[in-house]
Design an enzyme around this catalytic site. Sequence first.
Site, mmCIF file in Angstrom:
data_model
loop_
_atom_site.group_PDB
_atom_site.id
_atom_site.type_symbol
_atom_site.label_atom_id
_atom_site.label_comp_id
_atom_site.label_asym_id
_atom_site.label_seq_id
_atom_site.Cartn_x
_atom_site.Cartn_y
_atom_site.Cartn_z
ATOM 1 N N SER A 99 -17.835 -28.644 -9.342
ATOM 2 C CA SER A 99 -16.774 -29.515 -9.844
ATOM 3 C C SER A 99 -16.255 -29.008 -11.184
ATOM 4 O O SER A 99 -15.750 -27.907 -11.287
ATOM 5 C CB SER A 99 -17.287 -30.955 -9.941
ATOM 6 O OG SER A 99 -16.242 -31.831 -10.296
ATOM 7 N N ASP A 100 -16.399 -29.804 -12.244
ATOM 8 C CA ASP A 100 -15.905 -29.402 -13.566
ATOM 9 C C ASP A 100 -17.057 -29.058 -14.509
ATOM 10 O O ASP A 100 -16.956 -29.231 -15.716
ATOM 11 C CB ASP A 100 -15.035 -30.502 -14.171
ATOM 12 C CG ASP A 100 -15.760 -31.831 -14.262
ATOM 13 O OD1 ASP A 100 -16.869 -31.944 -13.707
ATOM 14 O OD2 ASP A 100 -15.220 -32.760 -14.882
ATOM 15 N N GLU A 101 -18.149 -28.561 -13.946
ATOM 16 C CA GLU A 101 -19.317 -28.184 -14.735
ATOM 17 C C GLU A 101 -19.507 -26.665 -14.729
ATOM 18 O O GLU A 101 -19.432 -26.015 -13.685
ATOM 19 C CB GLU A 101 -20.581 -28.840 -14.184
ATOM 20 C CG GLU A 101 -20.632 -30.343 -14.365
ATOM 21 C CD GLU A 101 -21.964 -30.911 -13.911
ATOM 22 O OE1 GLU A 101 -23.012 -30.383 -14.344
ATOM 23 O OE2 GLU A 101 -21.948 -31.853 -13.115
#
Length: 201
Positions: A99-101
Amino acid sequence: SIHADITDDRKAAERIAFLAHHDPLTGLPNRIRFREQLDAALGARKPDDQIALIHLNLDRFKSVNNTLGVSAGDKILRQVADRLRALAGKSNILARLGSDEFAILQCGREQPWNVMALADQIRRELSEPFFRGEKAVELSVAMGIAVCPKDGTETELLLKHAGVALSHAKSGGRRGERFFSSEMEAQLEARVLMMSTNNIL
């Protein structure tokens, strides 16, 4: 004809092998590959070596997908990866965990000064607007930092402690970074215990 078939089969096999260890959107190592790289770095570490792990998460990125759409979000994530790749250079290991990690592993540097400098560069670079068409999108990032050997010498422990530090950075507001401390883990365990107790009651 046979040569073409063999070439196609080899390319397909190489692609499958690549995707098993890399994120298809950004081309960065994925979580599985990053764990392998972290294992190798810790295994090769000399007694006096320090290794810093930054676990970073984009603040409120879900709202970008909700307002601009997943396609626009994907383009911005690729831009984020490009900026992080430029900052990490060849001396650090960069991965997309999902995801956004993202995560960056910094080896062979004196700590915590070097990782603090890198975190400051990341914060400033990712605060610069991202453009989707003519629309500027502004992001901020939260970072959790764990340093080996102080915060652990095993892969699981170092990942866990960087994640705990990230949770504290996010709870402290946007644009923050936190170094892991044992007090953080105690506070998190107390919070989890309180939540489970409330659910039982």
